[in-house]
Design an enzyme around this catalytic site. Structure first.
Site, PDB file in Angstrom:
ATOM      1  CE  LYS A  22      -4.275   1.977   2.411  1.00  0.00           C
ATOM      2  NZ  LYS A  22      -3.775   3.111   2.399  1.00  0.00           N
ATOM      3  CG  ASP A  24       2.488   7.011   3.082  1.00  0.00           C
ATOM      4  OD1 ASP A  24       1.338   7.618   3.098  1.00  0.00           O
ATOM      5  OD2 ASP A  24       3.073   7.229   4.134  1.00  0.00           O
ATOM      6  CD  GLU A 161      -0.779   4.344   3.659  1.00  0.00           C
ATOM      7  OE1 GLU A 161      -1.982   5.067   4.041  1.00  0.00           O
ATOM      8  OE2 GLU A 161      -0.390   4.561   2.648  1.00  0.00           O
TER       9      GLU A 161
END
Length: 309
Positions: A22, A24, A161
């Site tokens: 994920k 950032d 993240e």
């Protein structure tokens, strides 16, 4: 077109799922047509001038629509704070070359005029992997992994993240939050509207705290607390003041909701500036616990904001 969004949830497991970091950063749709690249944010704002490093995308393919995320790396880890200045407005080629972004491409929605939205993710990804991005150094394919638990642990150890799980058969549904994409974050985050700000000291121009609001399920704006941590850098101060100075208001946008101790010395503004904070949950009174400022979200439409659990 708006990008498809992931649904928050627990990490799904099984051979029908693949996993990505994920990232950032800032979500972008990159459209290549007529020998030029056009970059659009989640809020459908044209940000082509913000990232001149990606102007070479037409050398890869003459007609395509890519989905991905622009990131800036600090010691190999994406830093949203480092990216904040680039999200705010256009930059020169020289400035971009001094600290280039990386566009992590993870999907393709059109190729040579053929829409791919209804094709399964596995087919779209295979199409994407057949393209050669080596002519544009600022573009990379977002790696895919098959062991989600290991990736989740690795991202936690590196302070990243989180992870996005994607179902191999998932079609692409623009503007919708899909159950075929599941995001698992290591930290709670919340996008908020800025209701006003308090100076560090009386008469000071530096922002010492932001007063935050979040619409409830019915769309009514509610006071969500104040944040002071994370505002110290000169870049953050400059970006905030450039926006806040253009949004002055004489009254609080949430009349009567802000406690006197928080409202003391506040300078109110129109609730149009979107920021993101990380936090430790919500109080029973609907306030954020120990929020820390992460950055201005120029890529998020204020109308999209709702409270996350």
């Amino acid at each position: 077109m708006q990008p498809m969004l992931a649904t928050p949830g627990a990490l799904p497991r099984g051979p029908e799922w693949v996993y990505e970091v994920k990232w950032d950063g800032m979500r972008l749709l990159a459209e290549v047509a007529d020998r030029r690249a056009r970059l659009v944010s989640r809020s459908e704002r044209d940000v082509t001038g913000n990232f001149p490093e990606l102007a070479g995308l037409p050398t890869v393919v003459p007609d395509a629509l890519f989905d991905g995320e622009v990131v800036l790396l600090d010691d190999g880890v994406p830093s949203f704070a480092a990216l904040a200045d680039r999200m705010h407005g256009p930059v020169s080629v020289a400035r971009a070359q001094a600290r280039p972004v990386v566009f992590m491409v993870f999907d393709i929605l059109r190729l040579y005029g053929v829409p791919l939205l209804d094709r399964p993710l596995g087919e779209r990804r295979a199409t994407l992997e057949r393209l050669d991005f080596r002519s544009v150094p600022a573009v990379q394919l977002s790696p895919l992994y098959t062991d989600g638990a290991a990736l989740l642990e690795a991202t936690a150890q590196r302070g990243m993240e989180g992870v996005v799980a994607k179902h191999r058969d998932a079609p692409y549904r623009p503007g919708r939050r899909s159950s075929g994409w599941v995001k698992v974050a290591h930290r709670l985050s919340q996008t908020c509207l800025v209701l006003g700000w308090r100076p560090e000291r009386v008469g000071d121009s530096r922002v010492g705290a932001l007063l935050l609001g979040v619409p409830d399920a019915d769309g009514a704006l509610r006071y969500a607390g104040r944040v002071g941590s994370g505002l110290a850098s000169d870049t953050v101060q400059r970006v905030l003041r450039e926006v806040l100075d253009g949004l002055p208001s004489t009254d609080s946008p949430v009349d009567g909701q802000v406690p006197r101790v928080d409202a003391a010395g506040a300078r109110w503004c129109e609730p149009a500036l979107v920021v993101e904070v990380v936090h430790l949950g919500w109080t029973d009174g609907g306030r954020l616990r120990q929020p820390v400022f992460r950055g201005v979200r120029a890529d998020v439409d204020p109308a999209e904001i709702r409270r996350h659990p």
